[in-house]
Design a protein around this motif. Structure first.
Motif, PDB file in Angstrom:
ATOM      1  N   LYS A  55      11.491  -0.526  36.749  1.00 25.07           N
ATOM      2  CA  LYS A  55      10.754  -0.477  38.016  1.00 25.07           C
ATOM      3  C   LYS A  55       9.481  -1.308  37.958  1.00 25.07           C
ATOM      4  CE  LYS A  55      12.474   4.089  39.399  1.00 25.07           C
ATOM      5  NZ  LYS A  55      12.098   5.464  39.777  1.00 25.07           N
ATOM      6  N   GLU A  56       8.799  -1.294  36.816  1.00 27.51           N
ATOM      7  CA  GLU A  56       7.552  -2.049  36.701  1.00 27.51           C
ATOM      8  C   GLU A  56       7.796  -3.546  36.863  1.00 27.51           C
ATOM      9  OE1 GLU A  56       8.562   0.266  34.686  1.00 27.51           O
ATOM     10  OE2 GLU A  56       7.103   1.881  35.038  1.00 27.51           O
ATOM     11  N   GLU A  57       8.874  -4.046  36.268  1.00 31.12           N
ATOM     12  CA  GLU A  57       9.177  -5.467  36.398  1.00 31.12           C
ATOM     13  C   GLU A  57       9.535  -5.823  37.832  1.00 31.12           C
ATOM     14  OE1 GLU A  57      11.536  -7.655  33.744  1.00 31.12           O
ATOM     15  OE2 GLU A  57      11.025  -6.475  31.975  1.00 31.12           O
ATOM     16  N   ILE A  76       7.020 -15.398  37.341  1.00 32.91           N
ATOM     17  CA  ILE A  76       8.254 -14.882  37.938  1.00 32.91           C
ATOM     18  C   ILE A  76       9.450 -15.209  37.052  1.00 32.91           C
ATOM     19  CG2 ILE A  76       9.824 -15.167  39.903  1.00 32.91           C
ATOM     20  CD1 ILE A  76       7.341 -15.581  41.652  1.00 32.91           C
ATOM     21  N   LYS A  77       9.489 -16.412  36.507  1.00 32.96           N
ATOM     22  CA  LYS A  77      10.623 -16.800  35.672  1.00 32.96           C
ATOM     23  C   LYS A  77      10.647 -16.059  34.335  1.00 32.96           C
ATOM     24  CE  LYS A  77      12.588 -20.580  35.723  1.00 32.96           C
ATOM     25  NZ  LYS A  77      13.048 -21.964  35.432  1.00 32.96           N
ATOM     26  N   SER A  78       9.556 -15.409  33.970  1.00 36.89           N
ATOM     27  CA  SER A  78       9.534 -14.652  32.716  1.00 36.89           C
ATOM     28  C   SER A  78      10.181 -13.279  32.848  1.00 36.89           C
ATOM     29  CB  SER A  78       8.082 -14.478  32.244  1.00 36.89           C
ATOM     30  OG  SER A  78       7.364 -13.623  33.126  1.00 36.89           O
ATOM     31  N   LEU A  79      10.393 -12.811  34.078  1.00 39.60           N
ATOM     32  CA  LEU A  79      10.994 -11.492  34.284  1.00 39.60           C
ATOM     33  C   LEU A  79      12.478 -11.543  33.944  1.00 39.60           C
ATOM     34  CD1 LEU A  79       9.244 -10.604  37.658  1.00 39.60           C
ATOM     35  CD2 LEU A  79       8.586  -9.884  35.360  1.00 39.60           C
ATOM     36  N   GLU A  83       3.759  -8.288  28.015  1.00 39.58           N
ATOM     37  CA  GLU A  83       2.391  -7.782  27.893  1.00 39.58           C
ATOM     38  C   GLU A  83       1.382  -8.922  27.800  1.00 39.58           C
ATOM     39  OE1 GLU A  83      -0.304  -5.176  24.701  1.00 39.58           O
ATOM     40  OE2 GLU A  83       1.884  -5.292  24.508  1.00 39.58           O
ATOM     41  N   ARG A  84       1.722  -9.956  27.034  1.00 35.00           N
ATOM     42  CA  ARG A  84       0.822 -11.099  26.925  1.00 35.00           C
ATOM     43  C   ARG A  84       0.755 -11.884  28.236  1.00 35.00           C
ATOM     44  NH1 ARG A  84      -2.328  -9.620  23.514  1.00 35.00           N
ATOM     45  NH2 ARG A  84      -3.246 -11.703  23.688  1.00 35.00           N
ATOM     46  N   ILE A  85       1.867 -11.957  28.954  1.00 36.19           N
ATOM     47  CA  ILE A  85       1.870 -12.649  30.246  1.00 36.19           C
ATOM     48  C   ILE A  85       0.979 -11.921  31.242  1.00 36.19           C
ATOM     49  CG2 ILE A  85       3.337 -13.204  32.231  1.00 36.19           C
ATOM     50  CD1 ILE A  85       5.571 -13.823  30.222  1.00 36.19           C
ATOM     51  N   LEU A  86       1.033 -10.602  31.242  1.00 31.12           N
ATOM     52  CA  LEU A  86       0.150  -9.837  32.121  1.00 31.12           C
ATOM     53  C   LEU A  86      -1.311 -10.057  31.749  1.00 31.12           C
ATOM     54  CD1 LEU A  86       2.133  -6.465  32.353  1.00 31.12           C
ATOM     55  CD2 LEU A  86       1.862  -8.183  34.142  1.00 31.12           C
ATOM     56  N   LEU A  87      -1.599 -10.130  30.447  1.00 32.54           N
ATOM     57  CA  LEU A  87      -2.965 -10.380  30.004  1.00 32.54           C
ATOM     58  C   LEU A  87      -3.435 -11.757  30.461  1.00 32.54           C
ATOM     59  CD1 LEU A  87      -5.365  -9.406  28.143  1.00 32.54           C
ATOM     60  CD2 LEU A  87      -4.286 -10.778  26.367  1.00 32.54           C
ATOM     61  N   LEU A  88      -2.574 -12.769  30.300  1.00 39.09           N
ATOM     62  CA  LEU A  88      -2.946 -14.116  30.739  1.00 39.09           C
ATOM     63  C   LEU A  88      -3.173 -14.164  32.247  1.00 39.09           C
ATOM     64  CD1 LEU A  88      -0.443 -16.162  28.551  1.00 39.09           C
ATOM     65  CD2 LEU A  88      -2.935 -16.260  28.387  1.00 39.09           C
ATOM     66  N   LEU A 127       6.372  -6.048  39.784  1.00 35.51           N
ATOM     67  CA  LEU A 127       5.662  -7.289  39.464  1.00 35.51           C
ATOM     68  C   LEU A 127       6.317  -8.479  40.152  1.00 35.51           C
ATOM     69  CD1 LEU A 127       4.944  -6.866  35.639  1.00 35.51           C
ATOM     70  CD2 LEU A 127       3.254  -6.956  37.478  1.00 35.51           C
ATOM     71  N   GLY A 128       7.653  -8.495  40.150  1.00 36.78           N
ATOM     72  CA  GLY A 128       8.356  -9.589  40.814  1.00 36.78           C
ATOM     73  C   GLY A 128       8.049  -9.646  42.300  1.00 36.78           C
ATOM     74  N   GLU A 129       8.014  -8.504  42.952  1.00 35.11           N
ATOM     75  CA  GLU A 129       7.698  -8.472  44.377  1.00 35.11           C
ATOM     76  C   GLU A 129       6.273  -8.939  44.637  1.00 35.11           C
ATOM     77  OE1 GLU A 129       8.461  -4.502  45.563  1.00 35.11           O
ATOM     78  OE2 GLU A 129      10.657  -4.673  45.439  1.00 35.11           O
ATOM     79  N   LYS A 130       5.335  -8.491  43.804  1.00 35.71           N
ATOM     80  CA  LYS A 130       3.929  -8.865  44.011  1.00 35.71           C
ATOM     81  C   LYS A 130       3.722 -10.361  43.776  1.00 35.71           C
ATOM     82  CE  LYS A 130       0.866  -7.931  40.868  1.00 35.71           C
ATOM     83  NZ  LYS A 130      -0.079  -7.215  39.955  1.00 35.71           N
TER      84      LYS A 130
END
Length: 866
Positions: free
Chosen positions: A443-445, A434-437, A399-404, A448-451
């Motif tokens: 499915k959400e992860e 990407i390395k945080s996944l 969640e914090r990574i998405l915010l950043l 995000l990885g694809e995007k």
């Protein structure tokens, strides 16, 4: 109103006083700092402690909070005033309205020391664990502090005693000496932070560097105080900015959108500034130069290499403070501010930087603009904050990574092209994101990885981004003990570097490999592998466009090293795929690796050489072919192909894979027995290999599933092989060579080929007893024993309920590991051990929850029908 409890500890007084303060906007520097109220010993220090902990890697009772310390010799004009209120940590903002231009608050995490300082003058203590360079720089910093304070006092005393002699040569000389001492102090801070933060695996070193940085920032922002103690902003409010240890997304975005226009509109005040500075004979106001971008990066890298539990939160705190410092300077020098006065024209920050030929540069190079731009968080700062979260196990890390990422995207929209160092879809930010996944089953992860992968690949292969790394400092690769890759500040800025994106692409393939068996996953992994080759092609030939006749060397952004494990992960997905087409795709991919071995290194286009695992996975992938003759024929060709490669040693695992393929393709046929015997005999004759326990167990399995008429020969061969495994065991309870699979297939041979029921029953009982004694009672062993005896004999032998732990201690089969009870199941209803005391599995609460959900679903269906 925001309230916080401030603990006031006074030196020289053993009593502790606790007071409650209310948030206001009357803050001169808007910084929470360690303020000296008097020159005598009764100096107070304000600390607002919050939870949770930052620096507790050594399980000390340390806390982080808000703290900053200044030199004890530094006095302030508003020393009689109380400090601003310090808010307790809430992760969310207050319900009260908060102005964007309220006071600036630095939130500083620290570890409170248990030991009381022995130095009454607050002199910096240097631990013995620091290296010689760090000790020398810290001592030089202490000397620079004293020199700066003495120069300041000398100038102020002379100016106060001679207020009418501003043009006096002594005044100018002391003013210049004070200015140089502040610049030297700034350099001393930078050097001390640099060498202290590079002491790895030392908690005190990182804390010391962190404290010095915030002390430096405190000195800079305190120099902007006016007589009324307020930093001027455009829309002054009377509400203080709440202190949070997490970044406030809306405040960060609003702040950067107000800072950048002030940078772009600075050219409007250049002419008046230069004229007034000549007409009015007034000495400029002195400020210590603030930290530069490399100083902030040294602290951020120290965070990333530390073992602090919440280092991502520390990075967020530093990023917020950096932006607040930039905001302070930008508003102070902004002419559109209502409180702008002409005396600011003579400020040190309004000086125009001169080039090497001592010629005045353009108006855009005024000193304060550099101060602001250096303090704005850049893309690399965001990437390190994401990296710190990527290495933690916090539940809110993603969640914090998405915010950043979102804040960085907004920064790039606002700052590009005005602020250098911030880029849209920055590769460092995407790389660490990407390395945080961790789990593509969510499915959400996976989305995000694809995007993120699409953005990263587009950036590093696009010609318009060719100048991204032209001015980046040279990257020097250190060993593991030195913390990996870092930036060499001593190198010139013209050195071009590349970003190694290997781990980002490999991480994506590895996460997809965990979805083995899922439809379409093998194709997605193969696409990522193709993208890796495109990046390698760009790295070899550079970023070019058709028709470009430039003689300049081609630009490169990213480098990549395609290793055999990336190919093996894709081959493993082909092996677990149920699609027949993937079988030949695996063979073609392996053939590509084999062909690369016959080419020079520069002609391989990054294709790695195959290893034993590559051939093993490719052979196992042939098990999905419907044409079994062709599958076995292709597997034999792959074996001969492996034997012809000089860089591959013979491996028994590859031949075991061939045995598994034959067992699956020839299952239930008479020729399987002959094929298994041929493979076993050719191991030593043709390949010089000795069979291991897995090989013998597979041959026994081939005997058990073959449809043969010569039952005595097959049974004798299986018995002989099983005896070879038994002789390798040291004791009756050891499990060195024998496996639960060997026991099961031997029991199956007896069950299939022994016609006498009494003999069959006796031998199976003996094998079952030996298997239980060796801890190999798997689900298959238990099942075949149950089918060979009566129900009463089974109950008397095995019992009822949970199996003994020592019966299943050495089970290796994944299917057998699920067996826990005598009925061949892992668990279920009414199978919990109802022992006295508190349950560790909370089975009773789980059953109640499941039952409540069932009743809720029934009720929902009933009301839906109504």
């Amino acid at each position: 109103m925001l309230r916080s409890v401030v603990r006031s500890r006074c030196r020289g007084n053993s009593s502790h006083h606790y007071s409650t303060s209310t948030s206001t906007s009357a803050a001169s520097s808007s910084i929470i700092h360690h303020r000296q109220h008097q020159h005598h010993k009764n100096t107070c220090r304000l600390i607002a402690t919050t939870n949770p902990r930052f620096w507790d890697a050594d399980n000390r009772s340390s806390q982080y909070g808000v703290f900053s310390s200044c030199s004890t010799h530094l006095t302030h004009s508003d020393s009689a005033k109380e400090d601003n209120n310090i808010d307790k940590l809430p992760s969310t903002s207050s319900s009260n309205a908060v102005g964007d231009n309220a006071q600036v608050n630095l939130q500083i995490p620290f570890q409170r020391s248990k030991k009381k300082s022995k130095n009454d003058n607050n002199e910096l203590e240097i631990p013995n664990s620091f290296d010689d360079r760090a000790k020398a720089k810290l001592k030089a910093l202490s000397t620079a502090k004293v020199n700066a304070e003495e120069s300041k006092l000398a100038y102020l005393q002379l100016a106060k005693s001679n207020p009418t002699t501003v043009d006096n040569d002594n005044i100018h000389a002391l003013h210049e000496q004070w200015k140089q001492s502040e610049e030297q102090l700034s350099h001393a801070y930078s050097q001390a932070i640099k060498y202290t933060s590079r002491i790895l695996k030392n908690q005190k070193a990182t804390q010391t560097a962190e404290r010095l940085l915030f002390e430096w920032m405190d000195r800079f922002t305190n120099s902007f105080e006016r007589s009324d103690g307020v930093i001027s902003t455009k829309n002054d409010t009377n509400t203080a900015v709440p202190i949070t240890l997490y970044m406030n997304k809306k405040r960060m975005i609003r702040t950067i959108n107000k800072i950048v226009p002030k940078l772009t509109s600075s050219s409007n005040i250049s002419s008046s500034a230069s004229l007034l500075s000549k007409e009015i004979n007034n000495l400029p106001k002195i400020h210590i130069p603030p930290p530069s971008e490399k100083d902030y990066m040294n602290i951020l890298r120290a965070y990333s290499m530390s073992k602090a539990k919440r280092k991502g939160q520390q990075c967020e705190t530093l990023l917020s403070n950096m932006l607040e410092l930039a905001k302070t300077a930008a508003y102070y020098y902004s002419e559109d501010d209502k409180s702008w006065t002409e005396d600011r024209v003579h400020d040190m920050g309004m000086e125009v930087i001169k080039n090497d030929q001592n010629v005045v540069a353009s108006s855009s190079e005024k000193r304060w603009i550099g101060w602001v731009t250096e303090s704005i968080p850049k893309s690399k700062a965001f990437s390190i904050a994401i990296k710190c979260y990527a290495g933690t196990t916090q539940t809110e890390s993603l969640e914090r990574i998405l915010l950043l990422n979102h804040i960085h995207d907004e920064f790039s929209k606002c700052c590009v092209p005005h602020v250098h160092g911030i880029y849209n879809d920055d590769p460092y930010v995407l790389f660490h994101s990407i390395k945080s996944l961790k789990n593509f089953q969510i499915k959400e992860e996976r989305k995000l990885g694809e995007k993120w992968m699409q953005k990263l690949h587009k950036f590093v292969t696009s010609y318009e981004n060719r100048g991204y790394l032209v001015t980046t400092p040279e990257v020097v690769a250190d060993g593991e003990e030195n913390g990996g890759t870092h930036y060499d500040d001593t190198q010139t800025n013209n050195t071009q570097t590349t970003i190694d994106v290997t781990s980002a692409y490999t991480t994506t393939i590895r996460l997809l490999a965990k979805l083995r068996g899922t439809k379409g996953v093998a194709a997605d992994a193969r696409n990522i592998l193709d993208l890796m080759h495109k990046v390698h092609h760009v790295y070899e030939h550079g970023l070019k466009v058709e028709g470009d006749g430039s003689l300049e060397p081609p630009a490169r952004i990213a480098s990549i090293e395609i290793r055999p494990n990336a190919y093996n992960l894709v081959l493993g997905l082909y092996r677990d795929s149920k699609d027949e087409k993937d079988s030949m795709k695996a063979v073609d991919l392996l053939q590509t690796m084999v062909d690369a071995g016959s080419k020079p290194l520069e002609m391989r286009n990054g294709v790695p050489l195959p290893n034993e695992q590559s051939f093993e996975f490719a052979i196992l992938a042939l098990a999905h072919m419907t044409d079994r003759d062709k599958a076995i024929q292709v597997a034999e060709l792959l074996l001969s192909l492996m034997d012809g490669q000089d860089f591959i040693q013979p491996s028994i695992d590859v031949h075991n894979a061939f045995l598994k393929l034959c067992i699956k393709q020839l299952h239930g046929t008479s020729e399987l027995y002959d094929k298994a015997q041929d493979i076993l005999n050719n191991l030593k004759q043709s390949h010089g290999l000795s069979p291991n326990s897995e090989t013998i167990a597979l041959v026994i399995k081939a005997c058990s599933v073959s449809d043969r008429d010569d039952t005595e020969e097959v049974l004798a061969k299986a018995t002989d092989l099983f005896s070879q495994l038994e002789t390798q065991e040291v004791t009756e309870n050891s499990a060195l060579a024998l496996t639960d699979g060997a026991y099961f297939h031997m029991m199956k041979c007896i069950h299939t080929y022994v016609n006498n029921d009494e003999v069959k029953k006796e031998k199976i009982e003996q094998l079952f007893s030996d298997a239980c004694q060796r801890g190999m009672c798997s689900a298959n062993v238990l099942s075949i024993f149950r089918n060979s005896v009566t129900e009463e004999e089974y109950r008397l032998t095995v019992g009822k309920g949970r199996l003994a732990d020592k019966w299943i201690a050495n089970v290796t089969s994944p299917l057998a590991q699920k067996v826990r009870y005598t009925d061949g199941t892992k668990g279920g209803k009414d199978k919990h051990a109802r022992r006295k005391g508190k349950s560790t599995s909370n089975w009773k609460q789980k059953e109640a929850t499941i039952q409540a959900r069932k009743e809720e679903k029934k009720a929902k269906k009933f009301y839906n029908k109504l």
